[in-house]
Design a protein around this motif. Structure first.
Motif, PDB file in Angstrom:
ATOM      1  N   ALA A 262       6.594   4.430 -16.551  1.00 49.24           N
ATOM      2  CA  ALA A 262       5.509   4.424 -15.583  1.00 49.24           C
ATOM      3  C   ALA A 262       5.581   3.113 -14.797  1.00 49.24           C
ATOM      4  CB  ALA A 262       4.166   4.536 -16.296  1.00 49.24           C
TER       5      ALA A 262
ATOM      6  N   ASP B  17       1.092  -3.623  -7.259  1.00 48.90           N
ATOM      7  CA  ASP B  17      -0.167  -4.293  -6.931  1.00 48.90           C
ATOM      8  C   ASP B  17      -0.294  -4.401  -5.416  1.00 48.90           C
ATOM      9  OD1 ASP B  17      -2.379  -5.878  -6.641  1.00 48.90           O
ATOM     10  OD2 ASP B  17      -1.771  -7.386  -8.117  1.00 48.90           O
ATOM     11  N   GLU B  18      -1.237  -3.670  -4.847  1.00 50.48           N
ATOM     12  CA  GLU B  18      -1.391  -3.648  -3.394  1.00 50.48           C
ATOM     13  C   GLU B  18      -2.396  -4.674  -2.894  1.00 50.48           C
ATOM     14  OE1 GLU B  18      -5.108  -1.424  -4.363  1.00 50.48           O
ATOM     15  OE2 GLU B  18      -3.247  -2.063  -5.326  1.00 50.48           O
TER      16      GLU B  18
ATOM     17  N   THR C 119       0.370   2.413 -21.653  1.00 48.47           N
ATOM     18  CA  THR C 119      -0.608   3.109 -20.814  1.00 48.47           C
ATOM     19  C   THR C 119      -0.478   4.614 -21.035  1.00 48.47           C
ATOM     20  OG1 THR C 119       0.823   3.442 -18.888  1.00 48.47           O
ATOM     21  CG2 THR C 119      -0.279   1.302 -19.088  1.00 48.47           C
TER      22      THR C 119
ATOM     23  N   ASP D 114       0.828  -1.207   0.000  1.00 48.65           N
ATOM     24  CA  ASP D 114       0.000   0.000   0.000  1.00 48.65           C
ATOM     25  C   ASP D 114       0.863   1.258   0.000  1.00 48.65           C
ATOM     26  OD1 ASP D 114      -2.849  -1.231   0.554  1.00 48.65           O
ATOM     27  OD2 ASP D 114      -1.450  -2.208   1.930  1.00 48.65           O
TER      28      ASP D 114
ATOM     29  N   ARG E 133       0.002   6.644 -18.523  1.00 52.61           N
ATOM     30  CA  ARG E 133       0.661   7.159 -17.333  1.00 52.61           C
ATOM     31  C   ARG E 133       1.980   7.835 -17.693  1.00 52.61           C
ATOM     32  NH1 ARG E 133      -0.313   3.555 -12.039  1.00 52.61           N
ATOM     33  NH2 ARG E 133      -2.471   2.933 -12.407  1.00 52.61           N
TER      34      ARG E 133
ATOM     35  N   ASP F 137       3.820   0.887 -11.406  1.00 52.70           N
ATOM     36  CA  ASP F 137       2.754   0.733 -10.417  1.00 52.70           C
ATOM     37  C   ASP F 137       3.058  -0.504  -9.579  1.00 52.70           C
ATOM     38  OD1 ASP F 137       0.446   1.109  -8.976  1.00 52.70           O
ATOM     39  OD2 ASP F 137      -0.927   0.947 -10.681  1.00 52.70           O
TER      40      ASP F 137
ATOM     41  N   LYS G 201       2.553   1.610  -3.453  1.00 49.63           N
ATOM     42  CA  LYS G 201       1.625   2.114  -4.469  1.00 49.63           C
ATOM     43  C   LYS G 201       1.460   3.617  -4.349  1.00 49.63           C
ATOM     44  CE  LYS G 201      -2.878   1.189  -6.548  1.00 49.63           C
ATOM     45  NZ  LYS G 201      -2.292   0.702  -7.814  1.00 49.63           N
ATOM     46  N   ILE G 202       1.323   4.121  -3.115  1.00 48.97           N
ATOM     47  CA  ILE G 202       1.213   5.568  -2.905  1.00 48.97           C
ATOM     48  C   ILE G 202       2.439   6.281  -3.460  1.00 48.97           C
ATOM     49  CG2 ILE G 202       1.262   7.357  -1.117  1.00 48.97           C
ATOM     50  CD1 ILE G 202      -0.503   5.475   0.584  1.00 48.97           C
TER      51      ILE G 202
ATOM     52  N   PHE H 142       4.633   5.371  -5.759  1.00 48.57           N
ATOM     53  CA  PHE H 142       4.802   5.347  -7.211  1.00 48.57           C
ATOM     54  C   PHE H 142       3.675   6.067  -7.944  1.00 48.57           C
ATOM     55  CE2 PHE H 142       7.894   2.246  -5.995  1.00 48.57           C
ATOM     56  CZ  PHE H 142       8.908   2.460  -6.913  1.00 48.57           C
ATOM     57  N   GLU H 143       2.578   6.282  -7.281  1.00 47.55           N
ATOM     58  CA  GLU H 143       1.524   7.096  -7.886  1.00 47.55           C
ATOM     59  C   GLU H 143       1.807   8.587  -7.761  1.00 47.55           C
ATOM     60  OE1 GLU H 143      -2.065   5.860  -5.992  1.00 47.55           O
ATOM     61  OE2 GLU H 143      -2.486   4.285  -7.483  1.00 47.55           O
ATOM     62  N   GLU H 144       2.557   8.992  -6.735  1.00 45.81           N
ATOM     63  CA  GLU H 144       2.658  10.411  -6.423  1.00 45.81           C
ATOM     64  C   GLU H 144       4.062  11.005  -6.530  1.00 45.81           C
ATOM     65  OE1 GLU H 144       0.488  11.665  -2.988  1.00 45.81           O
ATOM     66  OE2 GLU H 144      -0.863   9.932  -3.062  1.00 45.81           O
TER      67      GLU H 144
END
Length: 318
Positions: A261, A265-266, A283, A174, A285, A263, A177-178, A180-182
């Motif tokens: 890009a 998997d959480e 994608t 979790d 992204r 991501d 994921k945060i 690599f998203e931000e």
């Protein structure tokens, strides 16, 4: 390369070599160690970090901040099967009298980034819990830090804790994921480690020969040499955390890199912590993760040998 470094660690065997490499180098000032949940019991990680700093005569100058004691959401198993119950193999369970710094590690990371904007590289050798918590406290964290170098993930290769995942991302998917998203980060993954992050038999022999004269080589022998008969072969060890630290402190070792890009998997289950990298650009992204594809493996080995034999990583040619 920034002049200031914070190392976020779940201090066990390979973490200690990353810490020693950075602390003993004159290239950077290590501002602090921050500890997050990961390899072994949290209090053991804290003591291991302090002991490593004592080994480098730096425990009085470099504070140790305690951070997240658990992942953000999920439970995880420690990696005691790899590092031993205490994190430094079967024979070393240090108990220091070094006090921890006051304050929570994620809050310290934010405060330091605000105090020295653009000057600090955060080297993440642990699951990314502390970084995710720091980001929640300061959404501009990525702008304030000079770089974020992450050891974790498995780019198009099998994992080391499950078939799908590398340990750091599996332990707190979790948080990963945060991040690599931000954030834009520099990624040193498990595949790169298997390719370029090994100490081979020749390096192991040089370290063993120096153990009587170098406290760092003696420490390495105590922590890494398996409990085996003297005539057993010992060909190589894998050094992911030292490799990530070397990329941060000695970026000239980098040979090939690419922006993609990424991501994580959480979800709980078979693919928990799996690293998804859009290498074909299919994608929409933004490709803002700097994936290190290769480094100078011989140069890295020499750097680590110099650290352990002479206590001077800067001896290696630039």
């Amino acid at each position: 390369m920034a002049d200031r470094v914070i190392i976020d660690t779940d201090t066990a065997t390979d973490d200690t070599l990353g810490v020693l490499l950075a602390v003993l180098s004159e290239r950077v000032d290590v501002e602090a160690l921050t500890i997050g949940a990961g390899n072994v019991a949290f209090d053991r990680q804290v003591e291991n970090a302090k002991y490593t700093l004592q080994l480098a005569d730096a425990a009085e100058e470099i504070p140790v901040y305690e951070g997240a004691r658990t992942p953000l959401v999920k439970e995880h198993d420690h990696a005691t099967g790899i590092h031993g119950e205490g994190g430094l193999g079967p024979d070393l369970v240090p108990e220091t009298d070094v006090p921890s710094a006051e304050g929570f590690a994620p809050e310290y990371i934010v405060e330091a980034a605000r105090e020295y904007p653009g000057e600090i590289t955060l080297v993440c050798l642990a699951p990314l819990t502390n970084l995710a918590l720091a980001l929640r406290r300061e959404p501009r964290l990525g702008e304030l830090l000079a770089d974020i170098v992450v050891m974790g993930g498995n780019v198009h290769t099998a994992g080391n804790v499950t078939p799908a995942a590398e340990f750091n991302f599996w332990a707190d998917p979790d948080a990963a994921k945060i991040v690599f998203e931000e954030l834009a980060v520099t990624l040193v993954d498990w595949r790169l480690t298997l390719r370029d992050g090994m100490l081979d038999a020749a390096a192991e022999e040089r370290i063993a020969d120096a153990a009587e004269d170098s406290r760092f080589a003696e420490f390495y022998e105590t922590v890494f040499r398996p409990d085996a008969p003297d005539d057993s072969p010992w060909d190589e060890t894998i050094q992911p955390d030292a490799l990530a630290t070397a990329v941060a402190v000695f970026p000239e070792l980098i040979e090939q890199r690419g922006a993609y890009a990424v991501d994580v998997d959480e979800r709980e289950g078979l693919t928990r912590g799996h690293t998804v990298v859009d290498t074909n650009g299919v994608t929409d992204r933004e490709p803002r993760i700097d994936v290190i594809k290769s480094v100078d493996a011989a140069g890295f080995r020499q750097l680590l040998v110099d650290t352990l034999v002479s206590g001077d990583p800067d001896r290696s040619p630039e």
